[in-house]
Design an enzyme around this catalytic site. Structure first.
Site, PDB file in Angstrom:
ATOM      1  N   HIS A   1       7.863  -8.256   3.331  1.00  0.00           N
ATOM      2  CA  HIS A   1       6.583  -7.692   2.889  1.00  0.00           C
ATOM      3  C   HIS A   1       5.493  -8.765   2.778  1.00  0.00           C
ATOM      4  O   HIS A   1       4.311  -8.440   2.653  1.00  0.00           O
ATOM      5  CB  HIS A   1       6.774  -6.994   1.541  1.00  0.00           C
ATOM      6  CG  HIS A   1       5.802  -5.885   1.292  1.00  0.00           C
ATOM      7  ND1 HIS A   1       4.687  -5.671   2.056  1.00  0.00           N
ATOM      8  CD2 HIS A   1       5.795  -4.899   0.347  1.00  0.00           C
ATOM      9  CE1 HIS A   1       4.012  -4.632   1.606  1.00  0.00           C
ATOM     10  NE2 HIS A   1       4.673  -4.139   0.561  1.00  0.00           N
TER      11      HIS A   1
ATOM     12  N   ASP B   1       2.933  -5.055   6.018  1.00  0.00           N
ATOM     13  CA  ASP B   1       2.760  -4.017   5.012  1.00  0.00           C
ATOM     14  C   ASP B   1       3.491  -2.760   5.466  1.00  0.00           C
ATOM     15  O   ASP B   1       4.003  -2.692   6.592  1.00  0.00           O
ATOM     16  CB  ASP B   1       1.279  -3.718   4.792  1.00  0.00           C
ATOM     17  CG  ASP B   1       0.536  -4.912   4.208  1.00  0.00           C
ATOM     18  OD1 ASP B   1       1.162  -5.655   3.421  1.00  0.00           O
ATOM     19  OD2 ASP B   1      -0.639  -5.113   4.555  1.00  0.00           O
TER      20      ASP B   1
END
Length: 397
Positions: free
Chosen positions: A368, A372
């Site tokens: 992450h 995204d």
């Protein structure tokens, strides 16, 4: 002269290994290029061969950890040169037979055995002193040196502990140590999340059934599922490059190529050989490389070079029956796709009819810090679209 057998250098990042097993025995005669020992490093298994002919003297035993350049054994080539001459001398000068080694007839041999006689202590009356049946029948057995002890009553056996009470301590292999280190690093050093989807593989299965024989005749390799998944992921990575990148300090390093890692389970642990520049390869070339890696994995021949440079990984837990799982990242990569078992499940078709379809859950674990949810979900949806309609491979390539 004694020649040292040392731990070879097998890669820049490899500093030590473990002796998996010796293929030759201590004191055994070995020849040049004989495989002596298998070394297990944290990346691959390496075979060490004899550099000359001679007698092997083992210094390090199986299970010991050794460093690069450390002496494993020696080969005495001087002793090997003298060995054939000594054997020849023994053949040219056979030892004279002792009386106890004289040939006995089957009947005489049986009586000697039953009466526990020493043939060398009996005077034979046959030709050239040969023992006859009457000779051994007339001979008296030698008295025993001491009377046999009185048999004691057997002691009752000790009760064995229940199976659950046992435990074993086995040294962790170098490969398993390295796997453990990398998995812990992936958990501690990345912001790993996983997103899921499902794929209807009806069209891919139909395509395989229709063309597998033609594919085999033309390319001499099987048409499998993994090749289609590799093509779909390669195309999706070009559209979502964040999943084909990695973090380096405060920078993100993007790759303009795809080196696809294929996770392979072996008896010694999980390894990930890499198909280099897969974006340049056709389906048949991808399938051929996958088959070659599978064969090398079964033989324990996957090398360090085979596993370097990966930018993205595919893992197929479905071959073991996994219905759904969360694959773990292979650092420093930022993405890994998990394939799972194909199961016939009811789905709602385009005309709102409920039909059975061969479905597979797929999972994408991603870092992450780089990607995204938009990029991760978009990547997985793109893979789903390509696999559910294989003509897209041609029309959108």
């Amino acid at each position: 002269m004694k020649i040292d057998i040392v731990v070879p250098s097998v890669g820049e990042s490899v500093r030590e290994g473990m002796i998996h097993k010796w293929l030759k025995q201590d004191g055994e005669q070995v020849n040049t290029d004989d495989v002596l020992v298998e070394l297990e490093t944290d990346k691959a298994t390496v075979e060490v061969v004899a550099e000359s002919r001679g007698i092997l003297k083992i210094i390090k035993q199986a299970g010991e950890t050794v460093t690069i350049g450390e002496v494993l054994a020696t080969i005495d080539d001087d002793h090997a040169a003298a060995l054939p001459a000594a054997e020849k001398s023994r053949k040219q000068s056979p030892e004279k037979a002792t009386p106890s080694a004289a040939k006995l007839s089957p009947a005489v041999r049986r009586i000697v055995t039953e009466k526990q006689l020493d043939p060398s202590q009996i005077q034979g009356s046959g030709k050239d002193g040969r023992l006859l049946k009457q000779d051994v029948l007339a001979a008296e057995p030698s008295p025993p040196e001491s009377p046999p002890p009185e048999p004691s009553p057997p002691e009752p056996p000790e009760p064995s502990p229940p199976p659950s009470a046992g435990e074993r301590r086995v040294p962790m292999s170098m490969l398993r140590r390295r796997i453990a280190e990398r998995l812990v690093a992936a958990q501690n050093e990345t912001a790993m999340l996983t997103t899921f989807n499902e794929i209807n593989l009806r069209e891919i299965i139909a395509c395989r059934q229709r063309y597998k024989d033609i594919f085999m005749r033309k390319h001499d390799t099987n048409l499998g599922f993994m090749g289609f998944f590799c093509l779909a992921c390669t195309q999706a990575l070009q559209e979502f490059p964040e999943l084909n990148a990695f973090v380096a300090a405060n920078d993100v390093v993007y790759h303009d190529y795809v080196n696809m890692g294929i996770a392979v389970s072996t008896p010694r642990g999980l390894v990930v050989p890499v198909i280099k520049h897969i974006e340049r390869l056709a389906l048949h070339a991808i399938e051929a490389q996958i088959a070659a890696f599978a064969a090398k994995a079964r033989e324990g021949k996957i090398s360090v070079d085979d596993m370097q440079g990966g930018t993205f990984t595919i893992s197929n837990g479905g071959v073991f029956g996994s219905l759904l799982s969360t694959p773990i990242l292979n650092p420093p990569q930022s993405g890994i796709l998990g394939m799972h078992k194909i199961v016939s499940r009811p789905i709602v078709a385009a005309d709102d009819q409920i039909v059975a379809a061969p479905m597979m859950y797929v999972a994408l674990s991603y870092d992450h810090r780089i990607a995204d949810g938009k990029q991760a979900v978009g990547f997985l949806v793109r893979v789903k679209e390509l696999l559910e309609d294989p003509t897209r491979f041609v029309l959108e390539a």
